[in-house]
Design a protein around this motif. Structure first.
Motif, mmCIF file in Angstrom:
data_model
loop_
_atom_site.group_PDB
_atom_site.id
_atom_site.type_symbol
_atom_site.label_atom_id
_atom_site.label_comp_id
_atom_site.label_asym_id
_atom_site.label_seq_id
_atom_site.Cartn_x
_atom_site.Cartn_y
_atom_site.Cartn_z
ATOM 1 N N GLN A 84 -39.277 -16.503 -34.901
ATOM 2 C CA GLN A 84 -37.882 -16.535 -35.967
ATOM 3 C C GLN A 84 -38.184 -16.861 -37.357
ATOM 4 O O GLN A 84 -39.225 -17.526 -37.827
ATOM 5 C CB GLN A 84 -36.992 -18.391 -35.657
ATOM 6 C CG GLN A 84 -37.700 -19.074 -35.245
ATOM 7 C CD GLN A 84 -37.400 -20.264 -34.346
ATOM 8 O OE1 GLN A 84 -36.698 -19.800 -33.513
ATOM 9 N NE2 GLN A 84 -37.747 -21.423 -34.714
ATOM 10 N N PRO A 85 -37.392 -16.980 -38.250
ATOM 11 C CA PRO A 85 -38.386 -17.458 -39.901
ATOM 12 C C PRO A 85 -38.169 -18.693 -40.177
ATOM 13 O O PRO A 85 -37.397 -19.192 -39.981
ATOM 14 C CB PRO A 85 -37.085 -16.490 -40.315
ATOM 15 C CG PRO A 85 -36.061 -16.562 -39.929
ATOM 16 C CD PRO A 85 -36.250 -16.615 -38.462
ATOM 17 N N GLY B 280 -33.422 -10.381 -38.724
ATOM 18 C CA GLY B 280 -33.611 -11.987 -39.142
ATOM 19 C C GLY B 280 -31.849 -12.718 -38.533
ATOM 20 O O GLY B 280 -30.954 -11.832 -38.740
ATOM 21 N N SER B 281 -32.082 -13.446 -38.206
ATOM 22 C CA SER B 281 -33.278 -14.708 -38.026
ATOM 23 C C SER B 281 -34.016 -14.431 -36.383
ATOM 24 O O SER B 281 -34.758 -14.885 -36.210
ATOM 25 C CB SER B 281 -33.082 -16.363 -38.007
ATOM 26 O OG SER B 281 -31.739 -16.580 -37.077
ATOM 27 N N SER C 163 -27.513 -13.583 -37.221
ATOM 28 C CA SER C 163 -28.651 -13.662 -36.391
ATOM 29 C C SER C 163 -29.276 -13.042 -35.237
ATOM 30 O O SER C 163 -30.098 -12.923 -35.094
ATOM 31 C CB SER C 163 -29.319 -14.744 -36.416
ATOM 32 O OG SER C 163 -29.575 -15.507 -37.469
ATOM 33 N N GLY D 227 -35.413 -11.891 -34.930
ATOM 34 C CA GLY D 227 -36.244 -11.030 -35.289
ATOM 35 C C GLY D 227 -37.325 -10.609 -34.192
ATOM 36 O O GLY D 227 -37.194 -9.876 -34.017
ATOM 37 N N CYS E 278 -38.344 -11.809 -40.422
ATOM 38 C CA CYS E 278 -38.584 -12.829 -39.510
ATOM 39 C C CYS E 278 -40.056 -12.834 -39.725
ATOM 40 O O CYS E 278 -41.161 -12.165 -39.192
ATOM 41 C CB CYS E 278 -38.406 -11.932 -37.980
ATOM 42 S SG CYS E 278 -38.959 -13.662 -36.708
ATOM 43 N N LYS F 265 -35.210 -17.016 -28.235
ATOM 44 C CA LYS F 265 -35.726 -17.305 -29.938
ATOM 45 C C LYS F 265 -36.327 -18.954 -29.319
ATOM 46 O O LYS F 265 -35.923 -19.366 -29.135
ATOM 47 C CB LYS F 265 -34.483 -17.422 -30.569
ATOM 48 C CG LYS F 265 -34.647 -17.574 -31.482
ATOM 49 C CD LYS F 265 -33.763 -17.690 -32.258
ATOM 50 C CE LYS F 265 -33.284 -17.318 -33.499
ATOM 51 N NZ LYS F 265 -32.463 -17.752 -34.880
#
Length: 567
Positions: free
Chosen positions: A180-181, A209-210, A234, A212, A189, A135
């Motif tokens: 990620q969002p 997400g987060s 997440s 995603g 996301c 991530k």
């Protein structure tokens, strides 16, 4: 030093530059070509049309088997890395799941590992040669770290997160960074920087997400093992939504040094890093590589000095005298929001299969005030009332996205807390943990000679969400996930089935209990969820991470998961 120009007049110009940087990183050899502009709703089979037979074979081999072939020299790390780079680049085109591909860095590392194996005749470590995705939030030295804020795009750290050092020492090849969002606080996301990451099985649904981007990338097998973070679900949300495996460890097990820099000092509900994988064994390989014999607490003193106790885990469920004994509590519903029909069916079918296994005992689990857990979580996530988030968005002028607004501005619990308010909510958290522990203790059937309770439920089986992957911008119920963050219980998510439009009819007679339940009930129409995976969750008590994985290993070794696919 930033890789981007310092002065850009608008946030939109900044976004264009960042996305161009991402697109330039997709320079792979040989290049992908001929991918149609108009994609079907389900893109999961498209890699078969654009990758070679060898690339498909490599990327569809489970990580545990890849590791065997890499360690023996049957496969070279360079060949494996090249295959995953190409599949990851394709996954980006299909779902928008990457912030950056790392071909130069990854191939240079892969060559080093191949040279080491050739010279020394043995792998460098337990993850030797395995491509691992991360991530974006997990710091990688000399690469942009933006936390999905436009105002952070010129932040380029000099040092990697400690977890990256541990993974690379174990032989991992970091090959991709994932989306990620905004705020890193959606169960979806989407960000202004990168746009929306979609679900590869149904692009009108969210990847979760987060973490995603990890979920979508793993689902398309552009990675075999990934790393995300989890403060409210997440790693588990995208795993459930995308049909892969994930573990949310107990806080203090996996190193967080150099991760989550934007939330340093926020101790009330802490984020954890956890593995996501295309197989169960990928989760265990990660935990072994990071914790077994490594003593990371010597560098990061906030960690619990437990190591990884694989050898002890089996003893929880097996003895020579009695054989296997596994007691599973089943939480069918959290009492707040009723799960959609596909989730109800997944639970029923798995429980029926478990009842056929000798040594498994099923008990119903009554949830304890799960609405109270959400009020605690939602109050403690933003103790400054969202002022930090407001400041970072205002710095660039980027707009609030709908789910950012929902979790901060529309969240009735999101308020600036004074010192005594913070103490009060933290005390409520502790009292809730004590009451939930008491509920678990009540499942004991006796005491041993030392007065220690025996016969308790070992693990809880429960939904990983109130439905399969929600339609975009509709992930507004966190209760089935954030519950375990409040309690700090380890939880693993695993694939069980897919939505079956024939079997999973909507209950038209159902009368919702509350506003949240009504919202969730109205979301469900079987056709809307076509091809969506359905995952479930296995939960253990604090610090019993090994026990959760041992129980999941027991289940998955006796029941083929997922159980079936919709026809």
């Amino acid at each position: 030093m930033s890789v981007f120009p310092k002065q850009m007049d608008t946030w939109q110009e900044t976004v264009a530059v960042v996305q161009q940087y991402r697109d330039n990183s997709l320079d792979i050899d040989p290049p992908l070509s001929g991918i149609p502009l108009n994609l079907p709703s389900n893109v999961s089979e498209i890699p078969r049309k654009f990758l070679s037979a060898i690339e498909l074979d490599i990327t569809e081999t489970p990580p545990e088997h890849l590791l065997e072939k890499l360690a023996s020299g049957e496969l070279s790390s360079v060949a494996v890395t090249q295959a995953f780079l190409r599949r990851a680049a394709l996954a980006q085109r299909l779902t928008n799941c990457l912030t950056e591909l790392l071909p130069r860095r990854a191939l240079a590392r892969a060559k080093e590992l191949d040279d080491h194996l050739s010279q020394h005749g043995k792998p460098i470590g337990p993850l030797h040669g395995l491509p691992v995705s991360i991530k974006e939030q997990i710091t990688l030295a000399d690469h942009p770290l933006n936390y999905s804020y436009v105002s952070w795009v010129d932040n380029v750290p000099r040092h990697s997160a400690y977890l990256i050092d541990l993974l690379e020492t174990a032989g991992a090849v970091i090959h991709a960074r994932t989306t990620q969002p905004q705020l890193i606080m959606h169960l979806e996301c989407a960000s202004n920087l990168y746009g929306t990451t979609v679900n590869p099985f149904n692009c009108s649904l969210t990847s979760g997400g987060s973490s995603g981007g990890e979920g979508a990338l793993l689902a398309l097998k552009g990675s075999a093992l990934g790393v995300g973070t989890d403060i409210g679900g997440s790693v588990r949300s995208p795993a459930a939504n995308c049909g892969v495996w994930a573990l949310r460890p107990t806080t203090g097990r996996v190193p967080m040094l150099g991760i989550d820099e934007d939330y340093i000092g926020q101790e009330a509900i802490r984020a954890v890093a956890g593995p996501m994988s295309t197989s169960f064994e990928g989760l265990r390989s990660f935990m072994r590589a990071v914790l077994r014999g490594r003593k990371p607490e010597l560098k990061e003193p906030g960690l619990i000095p437990l190591g990884w106790r694989d050898d002890e885990a089996k003893s929880h469920f097996w003895s020579e005298e009695k054989g296997w004994r596994l007691k599973i509590g089943v939480m069918w519903d959290d009492g707040v929001v009723k799960p959609h029909p596909p989730v109800q069916r997944a639970l029923r079918e798995l429980v029926e299969a478990l009842k056929e296994i000798d040594g498994v005992e099923i008990r119903d689990w009554e949830p304890y005030h799960h609405d109270q857990a959400w009020s605690i979580a939602a109050s403690l996530y933003f103790p400054d009332g969202g002022a930090d988030e407001e400041r970072e968005l205002r710095a660039s002028g980027e707009p609030w996205l709908p789910l950012s607004r929902w979790i901060v501005k529309d969240n009735p619990f999101c308020k600036e807390l004074g010192m005594h308010d913070l103490w009060d909510w933290t005390a409520k958290r502790e009292q809730y943990r004590i009451k939930y522990a008491s509920r678990w203790l009540e499942t004991a059937t006796g005491d041993d000679e030392r007065g220690v309770p025996t016969g308790m439920v070992d693990v809880l089986l429960c939904p990983a969400g109130p439905g399969a992957a929600p339609p975009l911008e509709n992930s507004k119920y966190w209760g089935y996930l954030a519950q375990w963050n409040v309690l700090d219980y380890p939880a693993a998510v695993f694939p069980v089935t897919t939505v079956d439009k024939g079997a999973d009819k909507k209950d038209q007679s159902y009368r919702p209990r509350n506003e949240q339940d009504a919202f969730n009930h109205e979301l469900y129409e079987p056709e809307r969820y076509t091809d969506a995976p359905v995952g479930l969750q296995l939960v253990g008590r604090i610090y019993e991470d090994e026990k959760v994985l041992a129980a999941l290993d027991f289940i998955s070794s006796r029941i083929q998961l997922p159980l079936r696919k919709a026809t």
